[in-house]
Design a protein around this motif. Sequence first.
Motif, PDB file in Angstrom:
ATOM      1  N   ARG A  31      45.088  26.154 -35.006  1.00 28.38           N
ATOM      2  CA  ARG A  31      45.539  25.745 -36.046  1.00 28.38           C
ATOM      3  C   ARG A  31      47.090  26.214 -36.038  1.00 28.38           C
ATOM      4  N   VAL A  34      49.731  29.058 -37.721  1.00 28.03           N
ATOM      5  CA  VAL A  34      49.160  30.093 -38.359  1.00 28.03           C
ATOM      6  C   VAL A  34      49.391  31.200 -37.295  1.00 28.03           C
ATOM      7  N   GLU A  35      49.448  30.985 -36.204  1.00 21.48           N
ATOM      8  CA  GLU A  35      49.848  31.932 -35.080  1.00 21.48           C
ATOM      9  C   GLU A  35      50.058  31.207 -33.813  1.00 21.48           C
ATOM     10  N   PRO A  36      51.157  31.786 -33.010  1.00 26.15           N
ATOM     11  CA  PRO A  36      51.373  30.904 -31.747  1.00 26.15           C
ATOM     12  C   PRO A  36      50.007  30.168 -30.993  1.00 26.15           C
ATOM     13  N   ASP A  38      49.600  29.827 -27.863  1.00 30.21           N
ATOM     14  CA  ASP A  38      49.465  30.619 -26.746  1.00 30.21           C
ATOM     15  C   ASP A  38      48.285  31.733 -27.137  1.00 30.21           C
ATOM     16  N   ALA A  39      48.612  32.388 -28.203  1.00 24.54           N
ATOM     17  CA  ALA A  39      47.725  33.322 -28.567  1.00 24.54           C
ATOM     18  C   ALA A  39      46.366  32.998 -28.920  1.00 24.54           C
ATOM     19  N   GLN A  40      46.372  31.561 -29.618  1.00 26.69           N
ATOM     20  CA  GLN A  40      45.125  31.287 -30.028  1.00 26.69           C
ATOM     21  C   GLN A  40      44.280  30.870 -28.744  1.00 26.69           C
ATOM     22  N   ARG A  43      42.701  33.809 -26.713  1.00 26.50           N
ATOM     23  CA  ARG A  43      41.577  34.197 -27.472  1.00 26.50           C
ATOM     24  C   ARG A  43      40.559  33.081 -26.920  1.00 26.50           C
ATOM     25  N   GLU A 105      52.945  21.036 -27.822  1.00 23.13           N
ATOM     26  CA  GLU A 105      54.265  21.856 -27.715  1.00 23.13           C
ATOM     27  C   GLU A 105      55.392  20.787 -27.058  1.00 23.13           C
TER      28      GLU A 105
END
Length: 131
Positions: A31, A34-36, A38-40, A43, A105
Amino acid sequence: MGNAPADPVVDLDERWRERRIKWGRKLGRLRLGVEPLDAQLDRHRRVTSVMSAVSGAIGLLFIAFFSAFGRPDVGLIFVAVFLLPIIIFSWAGYLLLARRAHAFEREYDAYKSERRRLIGSGATNTTPEST
């Protein structure tokens, strides 16, 4: 004839909004905003690792079970046909998603640098920057 030239920053922002919608569809599970990413992706990589480990453990159980009855070859065939594709396709899906995220990106960075260049060259901005 009396049309004023379009503001290049506004035009760039409009094109980026269209590209962002297309990228949102291409990135599927990820998404935007919503959040970076890289974090998605991190996970998603962890979930893929756990799914691979669970599938591998189940595969070892099947090989052990068939080996107990003297037919490890049947266990290996079962694992190769039913469990190995799960592992392979989950990692292929993750790698495809990661590649698309990195392409997004790169395109987003190019958009930001072009926008900075246009603003620095004196073009006026009438809309706020969208991320």
